[in-house]
Scaffold this active site. Structure first.
Site, PDB file in Angstrom:
ATOM      1  N   ARG A  59       0.831  -1.223   0.000  1.00 18.77           N
ATOM      2  CA  ARG A  59       0.000   0.000   0.000  1.00 18.77           C
ATOM      3  C   ARG A  59       0.859   1.263   0.000  1.00 18.77           C
ATOM      4  O   ARG A  59       0.450   2.315  -0.461  1.00 18.77           O
ATOM      5  CB  ARG A  59      -0.980  -0.020   1.188  1.00 18.77           C
ATOM      6  N   TYR A 111     -15.817  16.514 -17.157  1.00 17.31           N
ATOM      7  CA  TYR A 111     -16.141  15.139 -16.803  1.00 17.31           C
ATOM      8  C   TYR A 111     -17.124  15.165 -15.628  1.00 17.31           C
ATOM      9  O   TYR A 111     -16.827  15.752 -14.583  1.00 17.31           O
ATOM     10  CB  TYR A 111     -14.871  14.345 -16.458  1.00 17.31           C
ATOM     11  N   ASP A 184      -6.906  18.509 -15.976  1.00 20.46           N
ATOM     12  CA  ASP A 184      -7.290  17.167 -16.420  1.00 20.46           C
ATOM     13  C   ASP A 184      -6.952  17.088 -17.904  1.00 20.46           C
ATOM     14  O   ASP A 184      -7.638  17.682 -18.747  1.00 20.46           O
ATOM     15  CB  ASP A 184      -8.791  16.947 -16.176  1.00 20.46           C
ATOM     16  N   LYS A 209      -7.577   5.722 -19.929  1.00 21.58           N
ATOM     17  CA  LYS A 209      -7.843   6.152 -21.300  1.00 21.58           C
ATOM     18  C   LYS A 209      -6.575   6.054 -22.154  1.00 21.58           C
ATOM     19  O   LYS A 209      -6.046   4.972 -22.320  1.00 21.58           O
ATOM     20  CB  LYS A 209      -8.440   7.560 -21.274  1.00 21.58           C
TER      21      LYS A 209
HETATM   22  C1  LIG Z   1     -11.874  13.463 -18.576  1.00 21.12           C
HETATM   23  C2  LIG Z   1     -12.005  12.420 -17.502  1.00 21.12           C
HETATM   24  N1  LIG Z   1     -11.578  12.697 -16.252  1.00 21.12           N
HETATM   25  C3  LIG Z   1     -11.687  11.780 -15.260  1.00 21.12           C
HETATM   26  C4  LIG Z   1     -12.257  10.535 -15.470  1.00 21.12           C
HETATM   27  C5  LIG Z   1     -12.368   9.548 -14.340  1.00 21.12           C
HETATM   28  O1  LIG Z   1     -11.424   8.515 -14.489  1.00 21.12           O
HETATM   29  P1  LIG Z   1     -11.652   6.967 -14.115  1.00 21.12           P
HETATM   30  O2  LIG Z   1     -12.832   6.451 -14.870  1.00 21.12           O
HETATM   31  O3  LIG Z   1     -10.352   6.352 -14.513  1.00 21.12           O
HETATM   32  O4  LIG Z   1     -11.885   6.909 -12.634  1.00 21.12           O
HETATM   33  C6  LIG Z   1     -12.712  10.206 -16.738  1.00 21.12           C
HETATM   34  C7  LIG Z   1     -13.352   8.897 -17.000  1.00 21.12           C
HETATM   35  O5  LIG Z   1     -14.142   8.735 -17.897  1.00 21.12           O
HETATM   36  C8  LIG Z   1     -12.580  11.175 -17.785  1.00 21.12           C
HETATM   37  O6  LIG Z   1     -12.997  10.916 -19.043  1.00 21.12           O
END
Ligand SMILES: Cc1ncc(COP(=O)(O)O)c(C=O)c1O
Length: 386
Positions: A59, A111, A184, A209
């Site tokens: 961890r 998101y 992000d 992604k």
């Molecule tokens: C732009 C964006 N930020 C954050 C996330 C969240 O990530 P995760 O699904 O890996 O928890 C996503 C997921 O779809 C995303 O597309």
């Protein structure tokens, strides 16, 4: 001396090379050119009862995690990376470091998981929140409160309108007010944009992604250019919460990173062809893609996305939500599924995923363009539009 020799002499490899070798992982003991996976949950002390590694318990960290983290940090030109069990685990850890009562500024279109979490923190009285349209820099400036704003959160390109936010300008606004900027950059991998070099303090990726790219890992990454007390708090929180990425997922991520550049560039090449074609299609109202001259973020994108506009685009069809859903169900090559950044193309009716409260238009189909032959993708969308 040629440029190439200079790079080699200074031991400064280009990012494509760093990615392909993921930091030259040749195993000293065996010569294996792929790294081993250290699955052990604990590590034995030596004869003098001294720990062999800087951490002894899974961890807190482990060699496979550190390898993947160093690879991501090298690609972002950051000082350190923290990998998490999901993108949301990374985001919520970062948000946990916002002081109680401090102010956060974030985009209106983003998101939806991040937006929901920010609203939850606001509803609990943990933070003050301003949601704004970041495509107008003046609104970012107006939202930021000197001495009160702790965090400016942006996403670029924004999901699912793919508006591009000027990182350099936003970083300056945030810093002038004493805030930090977190970006992000899930849809603009380090192939094309490096937010830290443009002044951001933290880069976030849903590594689920593009970084992994094969739709088989759930992972999140935070990268910093400055290991300070706040960063150390995030590292410590990750250990306390128990959210580091597990060794096998780290290994899959290392494997995925090796092809990041070719995947991202092919997706970008396919996406621009599709965007230009469907922009003129009689059944399409509008195509949202930062590579199109018609897109309102195009000028910033041309400056900020230096190696392709990515594989994410949205089609606004002429018709209702039901018509858009019908198009998704008619696709035969492109898979009707959520998520993005994989080698296979995906399509989704975003409003269905985000729910009726979402600001996303009813007629919007989000495409994550993969690396298939672009003619197959084009023919598939044509037949689905009918
Ligand atoms: C732009 C964006 N930020 C954050 C996330 C969240 O990530 P995760 O699904 O890996 O928890 C996503 C997921 O779809 C995303 O597309």
């Amino acid at each position: 001396m040629s440029d190439t020799k200079n790079h080699v002499k200074r031991n400064f490899l280009r990012p494509e090379t760093i990615a392909a070798h993921t930091l030259k992982a040749i195993d000293e003991a065996t010569g294996s050119i792929t790294p081993p996976i250290y699955t052990s949950s604990t590590y034995a002390r030596d004869q003098s009862y001294t720990p062999r590694l800087k951490e002894n318990y899974i961890r807190n960290g482990n060699p496979t995690l550190w390898h993947a983290e160093q690879a991501v940090a090298a690609l972002e030109q950051g000082e350190e990376t923290l990998l998490f069990a999901s993108g949301m685990a990374a985001i919520t850890t970062l948000l946990e470091t916002v002081p109680v009562g401090a102010h956060v500024a974030a985009p209106d279109v983003m998101y939806y998981g991040t937006r929901d979490w920010l609203k939850r923190l606001e509803a609990k009285g943990r933070i003050e929140l301003t949601i704004l349209n970041p495509t107008y820099p003046a609104r970012i400036a107006a939202a930021i409160r000197k001495g009160k704003t702790d965090l400016v959160w942006i996403e670029t390109p924004l999901n699912p309108t793919w508006d591009v936010i000027d990182i350099e300008h936003t970083a300056k606004l945030a810093h002038d007010a004493g805030a930090i900027l977190a970006v992000d950059a899930t849809a603009s991998a380090a192939v094309t944009t490096q937010p830290l070099l443009l002044g951001a303090d933290i880069v976030f990726h849903s590594a689920t992604k593009y970084l992994n790219g094969h739709s088989d890992v759930l992972a999140g990454a935070l990268v910093t250019g400055n290991v300070n007390a706040r960063w150390q708090e995030m590292a410590s929180l990750r250990t306390k919460i128990g959210a580091p990425l597990a060794p096998f997922e780290c290994w899959l991520l290392i494997r995925g990173l090796r092809t990041l550049f070719v995947r991202y560039r092919q997706a970008s090449a396919n996406a621009i062809i599709l965007a230009r074609h469907f922009e003129k299609h009689p059944k399409i109202d509008r195509v949202l893609y930062p590579g199109l001259a018609s897109h309102k973020g195009h000028d910033i994108a041309r400056r900020q996305m230096t190696d392709g506009f990515g594989g994410m685009l949205s089609l606004l069809i002429k018709g209702s939500a039901a018509d858009a859903v019908r198009v998704c169900t008619r696709l035969r090559v492109i898979i009707p599924a959520t998520s993005l950044g994989g080698v296979e193309s995906l399509a989704e009716h975003r409003k269905t995923v985000e729910g009726s409260e979402s600001p996303v238009p009813d007629n919007l189909i989000r495409l994550s363009v993969g690396i298939e032959h672009v003619d197959d993708l084009m023919a598939d969308i044509e037949q689905a539009l009918g």
